[in-house]
Design a protein around this motif. Structure first.
Motif, PDB file in Angstrom:
ATOM      1  N   PHE A  89     -27.463  12.503   6.744  1.00 32.11           N
ATOM      2  CA  PHE A  89     -27.985  13.608   7.546  1.00 32.11           C
ATOM      3  C   PHE A  89     -27.284  14.890   7.129  1.00 32.11           C
ATOM      4  O   PHE A  89     -26.078  14.908   6.934  1.00 32.11           O
ATOM      5  N   SER A 142     -40.265   7.720  11.209  1.00 33.49           N
ATOM      6  CA  SER A 142     -40.011   7.387   9.809  1.00 33.49           C
ATOM      7  C   SER A 142     -38.646   6.728   9.643  1.00 33.49           C
ATOM      8  O   SER A 142     -38.446   5.917   8.756  1.00 33.49           O
ATOM      9  N   LEU A 143     -37.701   7.115  10.491  1.00 35.28           N
ATOM     10  CA  LEU A 143     -36.328   6.671  10.278  1.00 35.28           C
ATOM     11  C   LEU A 143     -36.040   5.305  10.878  1.00 35.28           C
ATOM     12  O   LEU A 143     -35.186   4.591  10.404  1.00 35.28           O
ATOM     13  N   PHE A 167     -38.104  20.358   2.007  1.00 37.97           N
ATOM     14  CA  PHE A 167     -36.779  19.741   1.929  1.00 37.97           C
ATOM     15  C   PHE A 167     -36.237  19.476   3.330  1.00 37.97           C
ATOM     16  O   PHE A 167     -35.703  18.408   3.616  1.00 37.97           O
ATOM     17  N   GLU A 204     -35.211   9.441  -3.251  1.00 38.37           N
ATOM     18  CA  GLU A 204     -35.877  10.662  -2.788  1.00 38.37           C
ATOM     19  C   GLU A 204     -35.163  11.180  -1.536  1.00 38.37           C
ATOM     20  O   GLU A 204     -34.426  10.434  -0.892  1.00 38.37           O
ATOM     21  N   VAL A 205     -35.450  12.413  -1.205  1.00 34.09           N
ATOM     22  CA  VAL A 205     -34.811  13.025  -0.042  1.00 34.09           C
ATOM     23  C   VAL A 205     -35.026  12.169   1.216  1.00 34.09           C
ATOM     24  O   VAL A 205     -34.086  11.884   1.960  1.00 34.09           O
ATOM     25  N   ASP A 206     -36.286  11.748   1.430  1.00 34.86           N
ATOM     26  CA  ASP A 206     -36.566  11.001   2.662  1.00 34.86           C
ATOM     27  C   ASP A 206     -35.927   9.611   2.635  1.00 34.86           C
ATOM     28  O   ASP A 206     -35.558   9.079   3.672  1.00 34.86           O
ATOM     29  N   MET A 221     -38.219  16.601   4.911  1.00 33.78           N
ATOM     30  CA  MET A 221     -37.936  15.326   4.232  1.00 33.78           C
ATOM     31  C   MET A 221     -36.506  14.858   4.522  1.00 33.78           C
ATOM     32  O   MET A 221     -36.238  13.665   4.561  1.00 33.78           O
ATOM     33  N   ALA A 249     -32.473  10.020   3.790  1.00 37.38           N
ATOM     34  CA  ALA A 249     -32.436  10.142   5.249  1.00 37.38           C
ATOM     35  C   ALA A 249     -32.542   8.763   5.882  1.00 37.38           C
ATOM     36  O   ALA A 249     -31.823   8.443   6.821  1.00 37.38           O
ATOM     37  N   ARG A 250     -33.443   7.953   5.336  1.00 41.31           N
ATOM     38  CA  ARG A 250     -33.617   6.611   5.905  1.00 41.31           C
ATOM     39  C   ARG A 250     -32.395   5.731   5.661  1.00 41.31           C
ATOM     40  O   ARG A 250     -32.094   4.839   6.442  1.00 41.31           O
ATOM     41  N   MET A 268     -27.955  15.611  -0.239  1.00 40.03           N
ATOM     42  CA  MET A 268     -29.213  15.389   0.477  1.00 40.03           C
ATOM     43  C   MET A 268     -30.386  15.286  -0.490  1.00 40.03           C
ATOM     44  O   MET A 268     -31.456  14.795  -0.120  1.00 40.03           O
ATOM     45  N   GLY A 269     -30.219  15.802  -1.717  1.00 42.00           N
ATOM     46  CA  GLY A 269     -31.271  15.635  -2.729  1.00 42.00           C
ATOM     47  C   GLY A 269     -32.174  16.836  -2.934  1.00 42.00           C
ATOM     48  O   GLY A 269     -33.330  16.690  -3.340  1.00 42.00           O
ATOM     49  N   HIS A 270     -31.688  18.029  -2.658  1.00 44.41           N
ATOM     50  CA  HIS A 270     -32.512  19.219  -2.886  1.00 44.41           C
ATOM     51  C   HIS A 270     -32.955  19.282  -4.349  1.00 44.41           C
ATOM     52  O   HIS A 270     -32.132  19.155  -5.255  1.00 44.41           O
ATOM     53  N   ALA A 303     -40.069  12.316  12.861  1.00 43.24           N
ATOM     54  CA  ALA A 303     -38.881  11.988  12.077  1.00 43.24           C
ATOM     55  C   ALA A 303     -38.347  10.619  12.494  1.00 43.24           C
ATOM     56  O   ALA A 303     -38.088   9.761  11.653  1.00 43.24           O
ATOM     57  N   ARG A 347     -35.232  14.798   7.152  1.00 46.15           N
ATOM     58  CA  ARG A 347     -35.273  14.082   8.428  1.00 46.15           C
ATOM     59  C   ARG A 347     -36.114  12.830   8.331  1.00 46.15           C
ATOM     60  O   ARG A 347     -36.553  12.281   9.348  1.00 46.15           O
ATOM     61  N   GLY A 348     -36.423  12.425   7.097  1.00 49.40           N
ATOM     62  CA  GLY A 348     -37.060  11.130   6.897  1.00 49.40           C
ATOM     63  C   GLY A 348     -38.558  11.158   6.659  1.00 49.40           C
ATOM     64  O   GLY A 348     -39.166  10.131   6.416  1.00 49.40           O
ATOM     65  N   LEU A 349     -39.184  12.340   6.718  1.00 48.70           N
ATOM     66  CA  LEU A 349     -40.627  12.393   6.475  1.00 48.70           C
ATOM     67  C   LEU A 349     -40.891  12.327   4.969  1.00 48.70           C
ATOM     68  O   LEU A 349     -40.170  12.946   4.185  1.00 48.70           O
TER      69      LEU A 349
END
Lengths: 470, 259
Positions: free
Chosen positions: B85, B109-110, A421, B75-77, A424, B80-81, B52-54, B106, A426-428
């Motif tokens: 945060f 990906s972002l 979590f 999804e969580v990522d 992820m 983030a994208r 955040m999507g836990h 990170a 952080r975008g991974l």
């Protein structure tokens, strides 16, 4: 065993699974017999004592029962009659790659060996099936008296040195597979480093099995004379076949007074190879032996590198990492035997299991009577990536002295939901996050490898992880 | 753009089947700082983790829109994208993974365009400096062996590198000494600037001296029972939560009607 799905995975993940169509110079009949053993010895033109050694070992092999521990189910599936015990791929050994038969040379090129040799190795030995087909050592080392050659040449050229140590660290009767190797051994490396000589860049051996139902039985003996230093790396791969191959090596290390040997293995056999290997070192006074042992491939690996510390102040360090995917069992570990005072050892074992894979740590810490002032630290960490996978730890302590300090720590963890979590968030992606956690877990191993290998290891892990989550 | 940055509508969340959030409504626009206060167990961190999507937090009712998009479907990522945060209350350790390596991956990906290695190093150095951390932290493993305060600072270093659209700070002030609170606050203000929306979760008033909220919300029992401006925080500091709790019973009905 493997579901069609997992076989598919193997095909896509394992990139060294290609095979060559080769006309062999000689291939012994299938199966093991006195005749086969005598033929191997005869073809190699060995002295009588070696032929006798082989035949005695064969007797021991035939008499000894299969191990009753470890993965007995997988062990019982080995059909010793279906194996080719000796295949000679080429007429002669090359000193340059151009002297190696084209197809075999191409294979090693695909595996990146000549390139690695140019970049960062002091010597290379390449074994294909039963024989070493290519061999080189840097001239400056040769001038300093460093010997690095295949075991067969070693026996021919340095008979006294070989006879003195061969089979002394690991006698044929040690275990069934050591006996098998002693009977049919072929190839492997012979290294001698003269007193005080430091070989600063690694020597490397590469082992390739190509034929189906092949048995590869290389035999390695490394003698580091007083105050010398050497680092040896071995790597291995094989094609993917529906039938199994057997790799059963014996590796004997002798570190004389004040010597330092590091032996690094990156084992990446395809998942149809049984990898049953005996590795043992003797460390004399103030000598250090390090085993850095990485097991990523094979169907079943059983391997427990050992250090016998027989001289005061000797040191043994064993770092062992294992990765077990679908259909794989990595039964690995370490043995440290403190037979002298003020000897020190550390054992670090790290394993990851996924997709039903299984890892086992099997370790021995022994302190003999009178070995005062011994220090030993053992740490085992296992990481499970899912609930189908399995990890077991079997530590044995056999301590006959009071004045010792022994620490043992073992953990089993799952790739934490919280870690995933966090990464992820952080975008991974989930896969990137998992790969990162695994790379981090293996970091203590990776940082002991030359850079090129560490990069390769990370790439392998990324490949292994592809499509495995989500 | 016409959509608010974040719109939470009648959000109900359960953990292991147990309802925690029971109808949260909250809108955050760009550049707004919202403080969410409340006692332990009131549901503040649940809201943060849910946004955040836990995976453990199950949304049973309601919706969350981020720039008009359904956040709960991402999804969580992906969140983030999209620009969300979360500065964690308890950041986890990732053994063997260096801070630099982690943040590099990170950012890859972002961001659409990749930063050069040098740009990245310099930016990271700046952030460490701003947070009064030696840049040797770049090569340390993520949160491993960090003190509580160092972990919190690293969260803000990450925020500075990532530059999110919405920063949710989950009790970032806890575990920090008085200097730490000040340093972290100054940096949140710097990074947030004029455009970032901030949801600042805390149960102490002290951080609000440095990060001055436009809105203050008080959460009790999984609901926001009172919203106001900065003065509400002062009032809370002077009078505690009890008076609110007593009033809550009376106001609950009314709030539900409004919501």
């Amino acid at each position: 065993m493997s579901s069609p799905q997992s076989l598919l995975d193997v095909g896509t993940e394992y990139q060294y699974g290609f095979r060559d169509e080769i006309e062999y110079v000689y291939r012994a009949e299938k199966g093991l017999s006195r005749r086969v053993v005598e033929m191997i010895s005869h073809m190699k033109g060995e002295p009588d004592w070696m032929r006798e050694f082989r035949l005695r070992a064969l007797e021991i092999f035939l008499k000894k029962p299969m191990p009753t521990w470890g993965n007995t189910r997988l062990l019982s599936e080995i059909n010793f009659d279906e194996i080719y015990y000796y295949i000679k791929p080429a007429d002669k050994q090359g000193r340059t790659w151009d002297e190696v038969p084209e197809q075999i040379k191409n294979t090693f090129e695909k595996l990146g060996i000549p390139e690695a040799e140019r970049k960062f190795l002091a010597g290379v030995s390449a074994q294909y099936e039963s024989e070493v087909v290519y061999h080189s050592i840097r001239e400056d080392l040769e001038r300093q008296g460093v010997i690095f050659m295949d075991m067969d040449s070693g026996l021919r050229e340095y008979p006294d040195l070989v006879r003195r140590w061969f089979g002394k660290v690991i006698p044929p009767a040690d275990n069934k597979f050591a006996a098998l190797n002693s009977a049919v051994w072929s190839g492997g490396s012979f290294i001698y480093v003269p007193p005080g000589v430091h070989v600063e860049i690694p020597l490397q051996a590469y082992f390739r099995i190509n034929a189906e139902n092949m048995g590869q039985f290389e035999r390695t003996l490394i003698i580091a004379d007083e105050g010398s230093k050497v680092h040896y790396i071995e790597g291995c791969t094989a094609p993917i076949y529906s039938t199994d191959s057997l790799h059963s090596a014996v590796v004997e290390l002798v570190a004389l007074k004040g010597a330092h040997i590091r032996y690094t293995t990156v084992q990446n056999w395809s998942k149809n190879v049984y990898n049953l290997v005996t590795k043992r070192a003797v460390a004399y006074e103030d000598a250090t032996v390090e085993w850095v042992d990485g097991n990523l491939g094979s169907k079943l690996t059983m391997k427990y590198p050992s250090v016998y510390m027989v001289g005061k102040g000797a040191r043994g360090d064993i770092l062992s990492v294992a990765f077990a995917g679908p259909g794989q069992h990595q039964d690995a570990g370490a043995k440290v035997i403190h037979a002298a005072p003020y000897t020190t050892s550390t054992v670090v074992s790290k394993s990851i299991s996924k997709g039903g894979g299984r890892t086992t740590y099997r370790g021995l810490v022994q302190v003999d009577e009178g070995a005062v002032g011994v220090k030993c630290n053992v740490r085992c960490d296992a990481l499970l990536l899912d609930e189908f996978s399995r990890s077991d730890t079997y530590p044995t302590m056999n301590v006959k002295e009071d004045d010792v300090r022994i620490e043992h720590e073992a953990t089993v963890s799952k790739v934490g939901e919280e870690q995933l979590f966090y990464l992820m968030s952080r975008g991974l992606s989930e896969q990137e996050a998992t790969t990162m956690i695994i790379n981090g877990f293996f970091e203590p191993f990776a940082k002991e490898l030359p850079l090129e290998y560490a990069v390769e290891l990370n790439r392998l892990i990324a490949l292994e992880m592809e499509g495995s989550v989500g | 753009m016409s959509h608010p940055l974040l719109e939470i509508r009648d959000l109900h969340v359960a953990v292991d089947g147990k309802p925690i959030l029971k109808g949260v409504n909250l809108t955050i626009n760009r550049g707004e700082i919202h403080a969410l206060m409340g006692r332990n167990g009131s549901g503040k961190s649940t809201l943060a983790a849910t946004l955040m999507g836990h995976p453990r937090y199950e949304v049973t009712r309601g919706e969350v829109l981020f720039e008009g998009q359904n956040l709960l479907e991402m999804e969580v990522d992906e969140r983030a994208r999209a620009g969300v945060f979360l500065a964690f209350q308890y950041p986890v350790a990732i053994p063997g993974v260096s801070v630099a390596n982690f943040l590099r991956s990170a950012l890859k990906s972002l961001r659409e365009e990749e930063m050069s290695a040098r740009e990245f190093r310099n930016a990271l150095k700046e952030e460490f400096k701003a947070l009064h951390m030696p840049d040797s932290f770049a090569s340390r493993y993520v949160n491993e062996g960090f003190s509580g305060g160092e972990k919190k600072r690293l969260e803000i270093v990450q925020m500075g590198m990532i530059k999110p659209k919405l920063a949710i700070l989950d009790e970032t002030d806890s575990g920090l000494d008085i200097d730490g609170v000040r340093i972290v606050s100054e940096n949140v203000n710097r990074i947030a600037g004029q455009d970032t929306g901030v949801l600042l979760i805390t149960h102490y008033q002290r951080i609000l001296r440095y990060i001055r909220p436009h809105f203050v919300h008080v959460m009790v029992g999984g609901r926001i029972i009172r919203s106001g401006d900065e003065s509400l925080a002062h009032e809370l500091e002077q009078r505690g939560y009890d008076w609110l709790l007593q009033e809550a019973g009376a106001e609950e009905k009314e709030l539900q009607e409004v919501g």
